[in-house]
Design a protein around this motif. Structure first.
Motif, PDB file in Angstrom:
ATOM      1  N   PRO A  39     -31.358  60.982 -51.675  1.00  0.00           N
ATOM      2  CA  PRO A  39     -30.854  60.997 -50.304  1.00  0.00           C
ATOM      3  C   PRO A  39     -31.880  60.452 -49.312  1.00  0.00           C
ATOM      4  O   PRO A  39     -33.012  60.156 -49.675  1.00  0.00           O
ATOM      5  N   THR A  40     -31.452  60.328 -48.071  1.00  0.00           N
ATOM      6  CA  THR A  40     -32.339  59.920 -46.986  1.00  0.00           C
ATOM      7  C   THR A  40     -32.797  61.154 -46.224  1.00  0.00           C
ATOM      8  O   THR A  40     -31.980  61.974 -45.814  1.00  0.00           O
ATOM      9  N   ILE A  41     -34.097  61.283 -46.046  1.00  0.00           N
ATOM     10  CA  ILE A  41     -34.663  62.412 -45.322  1.00  0.00           C
ATOM     11  C   ILE A  41     -34.866  61.995 -43.868  1.00  0.00           C
ATOM     12  O   ILE A  41     -35.570  61.024 -43.593  1.00  0.00           O
ATOM     13  N   VAL A  42     -34.246  62.713 -42.944  1.00  0.00           N
ATOM     14  CA  VAL A  42     -34.315  62.383 -41.521  1.00  0.00           C
ATOM     15  C   VAL A  42     -35.138  63.454 -40.805  1.00  0.00           C
ATOM     16  O   VAL A  42     -34.745  64.615 -40.741  1.00  0.00           O
ATOM     17  N   PHE A  43     -36.294  63.051 -40.292  1.00  0.00           N
ATOM     18  CA  PHE A  43     -37.192  63.971 -39.598  1.00  0.00           C
ATOM     19  C   PHE A  43     -36.903  63.952 -38.098  1.00  0.00           C
ATOM     20  O   PHE A  43     -36.925  62.895 -37.464  1.00  0.00           O
ATOM     21  N   GLU A  44     -36.665  65.123 -37.528  1.00  0.00           N
ATOM     22  CA  GLU A  44     -36.377  65.266 -36.099  1.00  0.00           C
ATOM     23  C   GLU A  44     -37.482  66.126 -35.488  1.00  0.00           C
ATOM     24  O   GLU A  44     -37.620  67.312 -35.807  1.00  0.00           O
ATOM     25  N   SER A  45     -38.275  65.525 -34.602  1.00  0.00           N
ATOM     26  CA  SER A  45     -39.430  66.215 -34.034  1.00  0.00           C
ATOM     27  C   SER A  45     -39.030  67.215 -32.966  1.00  0.00           C
ATOM     28  O   SER A  45     -37.914  67.194 -32.446  1.00  0.00           O
ATOM     29  N   GLY A  46     -39.987  68.083 -32.619  1.00  0.00           N
ATOM     30  CA  GLY A  46     -39.802  69.001 -31.514  1.00  0.00           C
ATOM     31  C   GLY A  46     -39.941  68.280 -30.191  1.00  0.00           C
ATOM     32  O   GLY A  46     -40.047  67.047 -30.141  1.00  0.00           O
ATOM     33  N   PHE A  47     -39.937  69.059 -29.106  1.00  0.00           N
ATOM     34  CA  PHE A  47     -40.063  68.458 -27.776  1.00  0.00           C
ATOM     35  C   PHE A  47     -41.331  67.628 -27.713  1.00  0.00           C
ATOM     36  O   PHE A  47     -42.405  68.074 -28.096  1.00  0.00           O
ATOM     37  N   CYS A  48     -41.191  66.392 -27.236  1.00  0.00           N
ATOM     38  CA  CYS A  48     -42.329  65.483 -27.247  1.00  0.00           C
ATOM     39  C   CYS A  48     -42.283  64.614 -26.008  1.00  0.00           C
ATOM     40  O   CYS A  48     -41.266  63.993 -25.720  1.00  0.00           O
ATOM     41  N   LEU A  49     -43.376  64.569 -25.283  1.00  0.00           N
ATOM     42  CA  LEU A  49     -43.415  63.816 -24.035  1.00  0.00           C
ATOM     43  C   LEU A  49     -44.778  63.156 -23.902  1.00  0.00           C
ATOM     44  O   LEU A  49     -45.802  63.835 -23.848  1.00  0.00           O
ATOM     45  N   GLY A  50     -44.794  61.838 -23.929  1.00  0.00           N
ATOM     46  CA  GLY A  50     -46.029  61.106 -23.674  1.00  0.00           C
ATOM     47  C   GLY A  50     -46.898  60.832 -24.880  1.00  0.00           C
ATOM     48  O   GLY A  50     -47.892  60.120 -24.782  1.00  0.00           O
ATOM     49  N   ILE A  51     -46.550  61.408 -26.045  1.00  0.00           N
ATOM     50  CA  ILE A  51     -47.303  61.123 -27.267  1.00  0.00           C
ATOM     51  C   ILE A  51     -46.313  60.885 -28.400  1.00  0.00           C
ATOM     52  O   ILE A  51     -45.115  61.122 -28.259  1.00  0.00           O
ATOM     53  N   SER A  52     -46.823  60.415 -29.534  1.00  0.00           N
ATOM     54  CA  SER A  52     -45.963  60.152 -30.687  1.00  0.00           C
ATOM     55  C   SER A  52     -45.923  61.375 -31.593  1.00  0.00           C
ATOM     56  O   SER A  52     -46.831  61.609 -32.383  1.00  0.00           O
ATOM     57  N   CYS A  53     -44.863  62.154 -31.460  1.00  0.00           N
ATOM     58  CA  CYS A  53     -44.784  63.391 -32.246  1.00  0.00           C
ATOM     59  C   CYS A  53     -44.366  63.156 -33.695  1.00  0.00           C
ATOM     60  O   CYS A  53     -44.518  64.044 -34.522  1.00  0.00           O
ATOM     61  N   MET A  54     -43.846  61.967 -33.999  1.00  0.00           N
ATOM     62  CA  MET A  54     -43.475  61.749 -35.402  1.00  0.00           C
ATOM     63  C   MET A  54     -44.715  61.693 -36.292  1.00  0.00           C
ATOM     64  O   MET A  54     -44.632  61.833 -37.510  1.00  0.00           O
ATOM     65  N   LYS A  55     -45.892  61.535 -35.678  1.00  0.00           N
ATOM     66  CA  LYS A  55     -47.125  61.540 -36.469  1.00  0.00           C
ATOM     67  C   LYS A  55     -47.353  62.878 -37.167  1.00  0.00           C
ATOM     68  O   LYS A  55     -48.024  62.943 -38.189  1.00  0.00           O
ATOM     69  N   TYR A  56     -46.803  63.938 -36.608  1.00  0.00           N
ATOM     70  CA  TYR A  56     -46.978  65.246 -37.236  1.00  0.00           C
ATOM     71  C   TYR A  56     -46.368  65.291 -38.636  1.00  0.00           C
ATOM     72  O   TYR A  56     -46.734  66.140 -39.448  1.00  0.00           O
ATOM     73  N   TRP A  57     -45.398  64.404 -38.898  1.00  0.00           N
ATOM     74  CA  TRP A  57     -44.725  64.397 -40.207  1.00  0.00           C
ATOM     75  C   TRP A  57     -45.485  63.582 -41.252  1.00  0.00           C
ATOM     76  O   TRP A  57     -45.051  63.494 -42.405  1.00  0.00           O
ATOM     77  N   ASP A  58     -46.576  62.975 -40.869  1.00  0.00           N
ATOM     78  CA  ASP A  58     -47.274  61.981 -41.675  1.00  0.00           C
ATOM     79  C   ASP A  58     -47.332  62.316 -43.162  1.00  0.00           C
ATOM     80  O   ASP A  58     -46.846  61.572 -44.006  1.00  0.00           O
ATOM     81  N   SER A  59     -47.920  63.442 -43.501  1.00  0.00           N
ATOM     82  CA  SER A  59     -48.161  63.773 -44.916  1.00  0.00           C
ATOM     83  C   SER A  59     -46.853  63.970 -45.674  1.00  0.00           C
ATOM     84  O   SER A  59     -46.652  63.405 -46.763  1.00  0.00           O
ATOM     85  N   ALA A  60     -45.928  64.751 -45.112  1.00  0.00           N
ATOM     86  CA  ALA A  60     -44.636  64.985 -45.776  1.00  0.00           C
ATOM     87  C   ALA A  60     -43.845  63.694 -45.880  1.00  0.00           C
ATOM     88  O   ALA A  60     -43.202  63.422 -46.902  1.00  0.00           O
ATOM     89  N   PHE A  61     -43.878  62.881 -44.822  1.00  0.00           N
ATOM     90  CA  PHE A  61     -43.166  61.605 -44.790  1.00  0.00           C
ATOM     91  C   PHE A  61     -43.611  60.718 -45.956  1.00  0.00           C
ATOM     92  O   PHE A  61     -42.788  60.192 -46.721  1.00  0.00           O
ATOM     93  N   LEU A  62     -44.925  60.547 -46.096  1.00  0.00           N
ATOM     94  CA  LEU A  62     -45.442  59.643 -47.123  1.00  0.00           C
ATOM     95  C   LEU A  62     -45.230  60.203 -48.532  1.00  0.00           C
ATOM     96  O   LEU A  62     -44.925  59.461 -49.461  1.00  0.00           O
ATOM     97  N   THR A  63     -45.391  61.505 -48.693  1.00  0.00           N
ATOM     98  CA  THR A  63     -45.183  62.108 -50.016  1.00  0.00           C
ATOM     99  C   THR A  63     -43.731  61.973 -50.443  1.00  0.00           C
ATOM    100  O   THR A  63     -43.428  61.574 -51.589  1.00  0.00           O
ATOM    101  N   LEU A  64     -42.805  62.283 -49.557  1.00  0.00           N
ATOM    102  CA  LEU A  64     -41.377  62.219 -49.906  1.00  0.00           C
ATOM    103  C   LEU A  64     -40.900  60.783 -50.078  1.00  0.00           C
ATOM    104  O   LEU A  64     -39.927  60.539 -50.809  1.00  0.00           O
ATOM    105  N   SER A  65     -41.589  59.818 -49.448  1.00  0.00           N
ATOM    106  CA  SER A  65     -41.179  58.418 -49.584  1.00  0.00           C
ATOM    107  C   SER A  65     -41.372  57.892 -50.994  1.00  0.00           C
ATOM    108  O   SER A  65     -40.845  56.832 -51.342  1.00  0.00           O
ATOM    109  N   GLU A  66     -42.110  58.627 -51.827  1.00  0.00           N
ATOM    110  CA  GLU A  66     -42.308  58.199 -53.209  1.00  0.00           C
ATOM    111  C   GLU A  66     -41.021  58.313 -54.023  1.00  0.00           C
ATOM    112  O   GLU A  66     -40.851  57.610 -55.024  1.00  0.00           O
ATOM    113  N   ASN A  67     -40.113  59.193 -53.596  1.00  0.00           N
ATOM    114  CA  ASN A  67     -38.892  59.419 -54.364  1.00  0.00           C
ATOM    115  C   ASN A  67     -37.605  59.299 -53.551  1.00  0.00           C
ATOM    116  O   ASN A  67     -36.520  59.242 -54.128  1.00  0.00           O
TER     117      ASN A  67
END
Length: 252
Positions: A39-67
């Motif tokens: 399946p496709t994993i869709v990450f939805e960040s918390g409230f974010c203003l003025g910075i890139s909050c998707m960076k918080y997903w970095d480790s999980a994003f890259l690990t899950l992208s292997e499969n």
């Protein structure tokens, strides 16, 4: 509601990703995706203003992208900071529409496993409620609780608008009991030891997470030795929750 934002203060790691920036309603939306099967994993960040909050997903994003295929983006939350949103359903519809536009543009097709942190947990639930046939499961990461926003917690227009997004969920049918939902709830032990974070703030956050188990009695709940940013502090917990739902999806 302000305590959710106060619990967010953490440094950001670098986020190595394949960018897919898009312009939506004259605003640049930064996003990241890697296509690698269903399946496709869709990450939805918390409230974010003025910075890139998707960076918080970095480790999980890259690990899950292997499969799996993975997608993350920086939701444009500036609208929550302005005036009180009068037509909250239109706001929710637009937000969900933008996400689906980006997914379709990258040929990232259902089924989706939605992973929503904090405020993003509310949007993930709205998505699953609106498009149930596209969603295979939901992971709520220390998500804002739909009934948690009392009048005394609304200190500005941001809180008022988030309250409306939460309350809109209560006007709709709850997610179906057959949908796998995994609640990841922070124990906040380090935050409790930090004098900068009030005890009442932590107690309120934990009480709301306990209430989620009553809201979705069929959901699995895991308490994590972490602060509010579970995806930053304990990314492996996110990975395991997603893999568990994926296993269920293909072995039921």
């Amino acid at each position: 509601m302000k305590y959710y934002r106060m619990l967010l203060k953490k440094p950001l790691r670098d986020f190595v990703r394949t960018r897919c920036d898009r312009v939506i309603d004259n605003q640049k939306v930064s996003c990241a995706s890697i296509a690698n099967g269903s399946p496709t994993i869709v990450f939805e960040s918390g409230f974010c203003l003025g910075i890139s909050c998707m960076k918080y997903w970095d480790s999980a994003f890259l690990t899950l992208s292997e499969n799996y295929s993975v997608f993350a983006y920086d939701r444009v939350d500036e609208g929550l900071e302005g005036q009180e949103i009068e037509h909250i359903e239109a706001h929710i519809n637009d937000t969900l529409h933008h996400v689906r536009m980006m997914l379709q543009a990258k040929s990232l097709n259902p089924p989706y496993i939605l992973v929503g942190h904090s405020l993003g947990g509310l949007y993930s639930q709205h998505f699953a409620q609106r498009y149930p046939h596209e969603v295979a499961g939901v992971v709520l990461v220390d998500a804002v609780y739909p009934e948690s926003i009392e009048q005394e917690d609304k200190v500005d227009n941001i809180d008022e608008n988030i309250a409306k997004i939460a309350q809109a969920l209560l006007l709709k049918p709850k997610l179906d009991a057959t949908l796998p939902i995994h609640l990841l709830s922070a124990l906040q032990a380090d935050s409790q030891a930090n004098r900068c974070t009030t005890t009442k703030m932590i107690e309120t956050s934990i009480a709301h997470q306990k209430a989620y188990q009553d809201f979705y009695p069929f959901a699995k709940q895991t308490w994590v030795e972490s602060g509010h940013l579970i995806q930053y502090e304990k990314p492996q917990v996110i990975v395991e929750a997603v893999k568990e739902i994926s296993y269920y999806l293909f072995n039921q």
